[in-house]
Scaffold this active site. Structure first.
Site, PDB file in Angstrom:
ATOM      1  N   ARG A 184       0.817  -1.212   0.000  1.00 24.14           N
ATOM      2  CA  ARG A 184       0.000   0.000   0.000  1.00 24.14           C
ATOM      3  C   ARG A 184       0.850   1.261   0.000  1.00 24.14           C
ATOM      4  O   ARG A 184       0.519   2.226  -0.675  1.00 24.14           O
ATOM      5  CB  ARG A 184      -1.023  -0.012   1.103  1.00 24.14           C
ATOM      6  CG  ARG A 184      -0.486  -0.023   2.504  1.00 24.14           C
ATOM      7  CD  ARG A 184      -1.501  -0.565   3.456  1.00 24.14           C
ATOM      8  NE  ARG A 184      -1.668  -1.983   3.248  1.00 24.14           N
ATOM      9  CZ  ARG A 184      -2.781  -2.559   2.779  1.00 24.14           C
ATOM     10  NH1 ARG A 184      -3.837  -1.855   2.532  1.00 24.14           N
ATOM     11  NH2 ARG A 184      -2.804  -3.852   2.583  1.00 24.14           N
ATOM     12  N   THR A 185       1.937   1.270   0.760  1.00 23.34           N
ATOM     13  CA  THR A 185       2.754   2.481   0.805  1.00 23.34           C
ATOM     14  C   THR A 185       3.366   2.769  -0.554  1.00 23.34           C
ATOM     15  O   THR A 185       3.349   3.893  -1.047  1.00 23.34           O
ATOM     16  CB  THR A 185       3.868   2.350   1.864  1.00 23.34           C
ATOM     17  OG1 THR A 185       3.262   2.072   3.131  1.00 23.34           O
ATOM     18  CG2 THR A 185       4.678   3.624   1.980  1.00 23.34           C
ATOM     19  N   LYS A 187      25.243  -7.148  -4.440  1.00 24.41           N
ATOM     20  CA  LYS A 187      26.673  -7.213  -4.720  1.00 24.41           C
ATOM     21  C   LYS A 187      27.490  -6.554  -3.622  1.00 24.41           C
ATOM     22  O   LYS A 187      28.675  -6.324  -3.784  1.00 24.41           O
ATOM     23  CB  LYS A 187      26.969  -6.550  -6.071  1.00 24.41           C
ATOM     24  CG  LYS A 187      26.296  -7.225  -7.256  1.00 24.41           C
ATOM     25  CD  LYS A 187      26.677  -6.557  -8.574  1.00 24.41           C
ATOM     26  CE  LYS A 187      25.783  -7.062  -9.722  1.00 24.41           C
ATOM     27  NZ  LYS A 187      25.828  -6.175 -10.901  1.00 24.41           N
ATOM     28  N   ARG A 239      12.161   2.851   1.920  1.00 22.14           N
ATOM     29  CA  ARG A 239      11.829   1.975   3.042  1.00 22.14           C
ATOM     30  C   ARG A 239      12.996   1.019   3.233  1.00 22.14           C
ATOM     31  O   ARG A 239      13.530   0.462   2.275  1.00 22.14           O
ATOM     32  CB  ARG A 239      10.557   1.185   2.776  1.00 22.14           C
ATOM     33  CG  ARG A 239      10.350   0.076   3.829  1.00 22.14           C
ATOM     34  CD  ARG A 239       9.004  -0.547   3.795  1.00 22.14           C
ATOM     35  NE  ARG A 239       8.013   0.403   4.273  1.00 22.14           N
ATOM     36  CZ  ARG A 239       6.738   0.098   4.513  1.00 22.14           C
ATOM     37  NH1 ARG A 239       6.310  -1.141   4.309  1.00 22.14           N
ATOM     38  NH2 ARG A 239       5.890   1.005   4.952  1.00 22.14           N
ATOM     39  N   HIS A 268       7.703   6.269  10.369  1.00 26.52           N
ATOM     40  CA  HIS A 268       6.950   6.112   9.123  1.00 26.52           C
ATOM     41  C   HIS A 268       6.036   7.331   9.024  1.00 26.52           C
ATOM     42  O   HIS A 268       4.828   7.233   9.157  1.00 26.52           O
ATOM     43  CB  HIS A 268       6.151   4.807   9.194  1.00 26.52           C
ATOM     44  CG  HIS A 268       5.448   4.437   7.925  1.00 26.52           C
ATOM     45  ND1 HIS A 268       5.739   5.010   6.704  1.00 26.52           N
ATOM     46  CD2 HIS A 268       4.452   3.535   7.680  1.00 26.52           C
ATOM     47  CE1 HIS A 268       4.952   4.481   5.785  1.00 26.52           C
ATOM     48  NE2 HIS A 268       4.173   3.591   6.348  1.00 26.52           N
TER      49      HIS A 268
END
Lengths: 304, 304, 304
Positions: B53-54, B82, B103, B131
């Protein structure tokens, strides 16, 4: 009008390369002028192998031109899993886009795929083969920061397996650069590459110590030495350690030495170099956008 | 003009929050007015951790403003594999975009990353940390549905680990809300959070039973109690069952009680609540779009 | 104005189908005319199962109309993993988009999901259930290449499990085509499908050998016979081999026979057919774009 595919930097003439770099410089100077130029056009993204910067950079380039992308997504999500041939996949996907960008693990796959499609296809890396847009952005960075006239370039690290290095060395030969190749004995340029460069008239020397040439360089291009090239971890650590640079190393260099790296880096360049004026590797990565914008523009217009 | 990063709701003043919520309300009332406002601008998406959703909501927000996104894709597809450092990754990617959304599973990573980039960076969740856009959309939903004046809010569920809850409680303190915290003994607000709220002048009480306060609430914010917080499945089932609500539970509430949830829910809110006028959790999720549009607009214009 | 969902080809009347095909033909003839028609509108992509061509084709279609997409991404990256119900997921995502496209492994899931949302939802495949846009692009390809008048179609391969085949057979019945079903005994049309076709007035016959009907066909629609339908590898190889075609097979066909396949193919159609004028399977795949553009346009305008 036959559309040109971009498979290998070697197939680009000096004039082709210069027209891409000139266009990139124009675009970088005035990005607004092309912001709607390819509105409504779609670039198909076929990444059969992971990529962060190449994929994001092509995506940004197409969108900065007013166009958009259609992305195949990761291979484990695709019909390739159902056993479809590469030839079939590209013939389907060309119907969804005005040009294609493809990365694939197998050498030669881009050339093969290009023979099946009518829209232009750009090779974004085919295994140990070619990655022409990396070469173009490397050349653009060199031209913008050091210029091609009377240029001396050092290329250091894994010269045996690094595909970016071989393409770059060929292109620099075209631009008459003096080249110094610095690597451990076990990772020297392959004999075939060395031979081809000589045949092309390269002015070049090989070294095992950076100190031998550092003070003569205008550009130092560093690449990663990968652990998996060595029989054991200790051997790797010993060798790799000798080809790492830090701010102290660069004290012996010219003031305007330009340090480049195709990224991602691990330990080859210490973080204290980031703060110096030598560091151009992030700028080099960012140059992927105007250079790919220029290439896409020229290809979509049929001007290359 | 220095660009502001959005790392934590705590760093936003009441005036900052109000300017985001005001702008969100303007945009929600007339989305057409901003449909081309950020044409040609790109938002870089760096999701080092899954999100539905975000990520979709930021993507929709940027596109509703006329802009577009460039997405790093899943981490297992990226050069992070890597061994590239986060600092390098964000310094490369900032060259592809006008702002970044990130995020990452590690607390503090967004703050660290923001120190390496010149474009504005928005934290979309850093582990157990912050958040901030979730807090902003929660506040927007509360303001639009209940208003901040003389407001009583109940916050129920996992108050110990839930990051959204701590940010929300701090912000509600700024808006002088009366707060009731309802949870099992083992999932109470952490001592540090409780102390900070007291210091900030919060009007708050703690409870173990919803019935003690339900009839006084204007808003009930429910969060999930996760099985992995409990030593065994039986213990979890017993405790979680006491903090589930259904339409019958809400019979004792005010008629205009607003029920919210950050979603996804599992069993905390029974489906029969969806049909009641109390349910606002889907609207709350949808509010992510105008709120993120407002934040992106203010940041890209340098107005925050 | 109630928005129509597109769940199954069976729910589309002949008039509905014709309006989609007519619109697709208009769009294919003049794509420029619709290049900005849905600017600012977003299509939500919910692919709970992998897909290459369907997803890329919907994405291209929406973008060719001037719109854009918001993509949930792969399921292992989504909150579905946290146990969210499908009904909750679609109710959240509808807030991010003007229409939804969904693929899901469970039969009936698209119908169920559509009952929870207010924006139009298009089924892009629900397990062994329906895939209406595949049927529409098949019909469009048949109409453009052979026409519906006095039409004889052969459908060959796995007629038992292939969902595309059942939908196509129903639609062709509506258009009064003569149908020949060619398959091994073990992969014949299911009794229920045969019964329904008879009830709908289909003019149809079943065969085990292509030679019995090849010279009468205007269209030959080939589908894949999957190894997993057979008890052992040998049995599969033997049966599958009898239902493969190559250029030699087609020597016995009408000159203007049209060969179609929903792709991906494995061995069912030999590569030498690609070079013949019979081959239309790549064109068929490409037709997914104008057909989906037509459907999206009609749905977003509320004209279906």
């Amino acid at each position: 009008m036959p559309q040109d595919h971009i498979i290998s930097a070697k197939h680009l003439s000096r004039a082709d390369i210069e027209s891409v770099l000139d266009r990139a410089a124009e675009i970088a100077a005035d990005p607004e002028a092309v912001a709607d130029r390819h509105a409504g056009q779609l670039l198909g993204m076929l990444f059969f192998e992971p990529s962060t910067r190449t994929k994001m950079s092509f995506s940004a380039a197409m969108k900065r031109l007013g166009g958009d992308i259609v992305d195949m997504g990761p291979v484990d999500q695709s019909s390739v899993k159902k056993g479809e041939s590469l030839a079939d996949t590209v013939r389907v996907v060309e119907g969804y886009a005005d040009a294609l960008v493809m990365r694939h693990p197998l050498e030669g796959s881009a050339k093969m795929a290009s023979e099946f499609v009518d829209v232009p296809l750009i090779n974004a890396g085919d295994g140990a083969g070619q990655h022409p847009t990396q070469t173009l952005l490397d050349l653009y960075t060199i031209r913008e920061s050091a210029g091609f006239s009377d240029l001396t370039v050092g290329i250091m690290g894994d010269l045996k397996y690094g595909r970016t290095v071989h393409s770059l060395a060929h292109a620099l030969t075209t631009f008459d650069a003096q080249q110094h190749f610095v690597s451990p004995e076990s990772l020297k340029l392959p004999r075939g590459v060395r031979y081809d460069l000589h045949e092309a008239g390269a002015s070049m020397r090989e070294h095992t110590e950076l100190e031998e040439v550092l003070d003569s360089l205008d550009v130092l291009y560093v690449t990663r030495i990968q652990a998996e090239r060595f029989p054991d971890e200790d051997e790797y650590r010993k060798v790799a350690g000798e080809y790492q640079i830090d701010a102290e190393t660069l004290a012996a260099a010219k003031d305007d030495l330009v340090v480049m790296h195709p990224l991602p880096r691990v330990d080859e360049i210490a973080p204290d170099v980031d703060e110096t004026d030598h560091a151009r590797y992030f700028e080099q990565a960012h140059n992927g956008v105007p250079v790919r914008m220029a290439l896409l523009d020229l290809i979509l217009e049929g001007n290359l």
